[in-house]
Design a protein around this motif. Structure first.
Motif, PDB file in Angstrom:
ATOM      1  N   HIS A 123      -6.740  12.249   0.500  1.00 28.48           N
ATOM      2  CA  HIS A 123      -6.120  11.150   1.248  1.00 28.48           C
ATOM      3  C   HIS A 123      -4.774  11.567   1.824  1.00 28.48           C
ATOM      4  O   HIS A 123      -4.453  11.251   2.978  1.00 28.48           O
ATOM      5  CB  HIS A 123      -5.939   9.929   0.355  1.00 28.48           C
ATOM      6  CG  HIS A 123      -5.164   8.822   1.007  1.00 28.48           C
ATOM      7  ND1 HIS A 123      -5.640   8.127   2.100  1.00 28.48           N
ATOM      8  CD2 HIS A 123      -3.929   8.319   0.750  1.00 28.48           C
ATOM      9  CE1 HIS A 123      -4.739   7.228   2.477  1.00 28.48           C
ATOM     10  NE2 HIS A 123      -3.694   7.331   1.675  1.00 28.48           N
ATOM     11  N   THR A 134      -9.201   5.698  -2.673  1.00 27.96           N
ATOM     12  CA  THR A 134      -8.336   6.454  -3.580  1.00 27.96           C
ATOM     13  C   THR A 134      -7.740   5.551  -4.652  1.00 27.96           C
ATOM     14  O   THR A 134      -7.761   5.880  -5.846  1.00 27.96           O
ATOM     15  CB  THR A 134      -7.207   7.131  -2.785  1.00 27.96           C
ATOM     16  OG1 THR A 134      -7.771   7.912  -1.732  1.00 27.96           O
ATOM     17  CG2 THR A 134      -6.367   8.016  -3.680  1.00 27.96           C
ATOM     18  N   PHE A 190      -7.550   5.062   1.840  1.00 29.17           N
ATOM     19  CA  PHE A 190      -6.525   4.571   0.912  1.00 29.17           C
ATOM     20  C   PHE A 190      -7.152   3.700  -0.168  1.00 29.17           C
ATOM     21  O   PHE A 190      -6.879   3.870  -1.364  1.00 29.17           O
ATOM     22  CB  PHE A 190      -5.467   3.786   1.689  1.00 29.17           C
ATOM     23  CG  PHE A 190      -4.505   3.030   0.815  1.00 29.17           C
ATOM     24  CD1 PHE A 190      -3.585   3.701   0.027  1.00 29.17           C
ATOM     25  CD2 PHE A 190      -4.525   1.645   0.780  1.00 29.17           C
ATOM     26  CE1 PHE A 190      -2.696   3.004  -0.789  1.00 29.17           C
ATOM     27  CE2 PHE A 190      -3.640   0.937  -0.025  1.00 29.17           C
ATOM     28  CZ  PHE A 190      -2.725   1.620  -0.807  1.00 29.17           C
ATOM     29  N   ASN A 238       2.703   5.520   0.810  1.00 28.31           N
ATOM     30  CA  ASN A 238       2.497   4.787  -0.434  1.00 28.31           C
ATOM     31  C   ASN A 238       2.832   5.711  -1.596  1.00 28.31           C
ATOM     32  O   ASN A 238       2.274   6.807  -1.690  1.00 28.31           O
ATOM     33  CB  ASN A 238       1.053   4.301  -0.540  1.00 28.31           C
ATOM     34  CG  ASN A 238       0.831   3.415  -1.753  1.00 28.31           C
ATOM     35  OD1 ASN A 238       0.782   3.880  -2.883  1.00 28.31           O
ATOM     36  ND2 ASN A 238       0.704   2.114  -1.515  1.00 28.31           N
ATOM     37  N   VAL A 266      -0.216   6.991  -4.521  1.00 29.88           N
ATOM     38  CA  VAL A 266      -1.291   7.951  -4.249  1.00 29.88           C
ATOM     39  C   VAL A 266      -0.902   9.381  -4.612  1.00 29.88           C
ATOM     40  O   VAL A 266      -1.633  10.053  -5.351  1.00 29.88           O
ATOM     41  CB  VAL A 266      -1.756   7.847  -2.783  1.00 29.88           C
ATOM     42  CG1 VAL A 266      -2.715   8.980  -2.448  1.00 29.88           C
ATOM     43  CG2 VAL A 266      -2.424   6.502  -2.542  1.00 29.88           C
ATOM     44  N   ARG A 326       1.098  -1.494   0.056  1.00 28.28           N
ATOM     45  CA  ARG A 326       0.555  -0.481   0.969  1.00 28.28           C
ATOM     46  C   ARG A 326       1.619   0.578   1.288  1.00 28.28           C
ATOM     47  O   ARG A 326       2.099   1.237   0.374  1.00 28.28           O
ATOM     48  CB  ARG A 326      -0.011  -1.153   2.220  1.00 28.28           C
ATOM     49  CG  ARG A 326      -1.226  -2.032   1.911  1.00 28.28           C
ATOM     50  CD  ARG A 326      -1.669  -2.846   3.097  1.00 28.28           C
ATOM     51  NE  ARG A 326      -0.698  -3.880   3.440  1.00 28.28           N
ATOM     52  CZ  ARG A 326      -0.890  -4.795   4.376  1.00 28.28           C
ATOM     53  NH1 ARG A 326      -2.009  -4.787   5.089  1.00 28.28           N
ATOM     54  NH2 ARG A 326       0.027  -5.715   4.618  1.00 28.28           N
ATOM     55  N   GLU A 327       1.998   0.739   2.555  1.00 34.07           N
ATOM     56  CA  GLU A 327       2.980   1.772   2.913  1.00 34.07           C
ATOM     57  C   GLU A 327       4.295   1.165   3.397  1.00 34.07           C
ATOM     58  O   GLU A 327       5.082   1.838   4.065  1.00 34.07           O
ATOM     59  CB  GLU A 327       2.404   2.690   3.994  1.00 34.07           C
ATOM     60  CG  GLU A 327       1.186   3.479   3.534  1.00 34.07           C
ATOM     61  CD  GLU A 327       0.689   4.444   4.595  1.00 34.07           C
ATOM     62  OE1 GLU A 327       1.091   4.285   5.770  1.00 34.07           O
ATOM     63  OE2 GLU A 327      -0.094   5.347   4.256  1.00 34.07           O
TER      64      GLU A 327
END
Length: 270
Positions: A77, A87, A84, A164, A167, A141-142
């Protein structure tokens, strides 16, 4: 090497601006929960194979395979090759299954654990930190982290980008397969030190040199650093102390000395 140096330099030198609380975006895509249930089914099946979920060998098998699959999917990812939600679902589902199995064995089934009570407590704390952080990062999220890096060579171009934080930290789990091998072969003179070295390189060096400054400098500190990242990094040092103590046999010598002293002590004659 230039790419790695640039990554580390970016993590340490980034001065923001970090995302403010008002900039955070909350929400999760509708594909996550079906993927999470699918992964939970897969991990649950793996756990219940053989002797069943109460057996130490089955628990070891679960840990071993997530330690391979989770980091591989996370790296894919990061390189722009994976989803996303896929993962996040892979690793969160693993922790959900493991926590539920721990609670079932400890509370409801009364299964005799393979860990000391203090180690079991630390494992509960670790899982609580990871699940709390994972769910928080899933919904953020990001939107909570930003950094200016890295340049051509990976999945992004040079310049500011959002990311993010959960991850990339999944790569910490890559040391777990060696942990399982060490637990299964404690008398092996190679596996124990090898596990300690790999754990040190991934969870201490990589975290301290790259991930910790990256998250401290690039993420919203009120939402990411203090409640999520700092506890996660701190507990890795607790684990590392436990590993060194186990590999070097710290404490065993003291117990042996006490036992020897007790044997030498004069016995009371009635």
């Amino acid at each position: 090497m230039d790419l790695l140096a640039n990554m580390v330099s970016s993590a340490w030198s980034f001065q923001g601006p970090r995302p403010s609380f008002e900039e955070l975006e909350w929400g999760v895509g509708r594909t996550f929960w079906p993927l999470c249930l699918a992964w939970m089914s897969l991990w649950g099946t793996l756990l219940n194979m053989g002797e069943g979920a109460r057996a130490k060998s089955s628990i070891y098998r679960l840990h071993f395979w997530h330690g391979i699959v989770g980091p591989v999917i996370a790296v894919l990812h990061v390189l722009g090759k994976g989803s996303f939600h896929l993962t996040m679902a892979c690793t969160l589902a693993y922790f959900f299954v493991d926590v539920l199995n721990m609670i079932a064995n400890d509370v409801f089934l009364g299964t005799k654990g393979y860990q000391k009570p203090s180690n079991r407590l630390i494992e509960y704390i670790h899982h609580a930190i990871v699940v709390f952080s994972g769910m928080g990062c899933l919904y953020l999220r990001e939107s909570a982290c930003r950094v200016e890096e890295l340049g051509p060579g990976l999945a992004w171009e040079a310049g500011p980008r959002s990311f993010n934080p959960f991850v990339p930290l999944i790569v910490n789990e890559a040391s777990t397969p060696l942990l399982i091998l060490y637990r299964e072969h404690r008398t092996n003179s190679i596996i124990g030190p090898a596990f300690a070295v790999v754990f040190f390189l991934i969870r201490i060096v990589l975290n301290s040199v790259y991930f910790a400054p990256l998250l401290f400098n690039g993420c919203n500190r009120e939402v990411i650093w203090w409640p999520q990242a700092f506890p996660f990094f701190a507990i890795q040092w607790v684990f590392f102390y436990q590993i060194i103590a186990a590999v070097l046999g710290l404490g065993k010598k003291g117990k042996g000395a006490k036992s020897e002293a007790a044997d030498r002590a004069p016995k009371k004659i009635n």
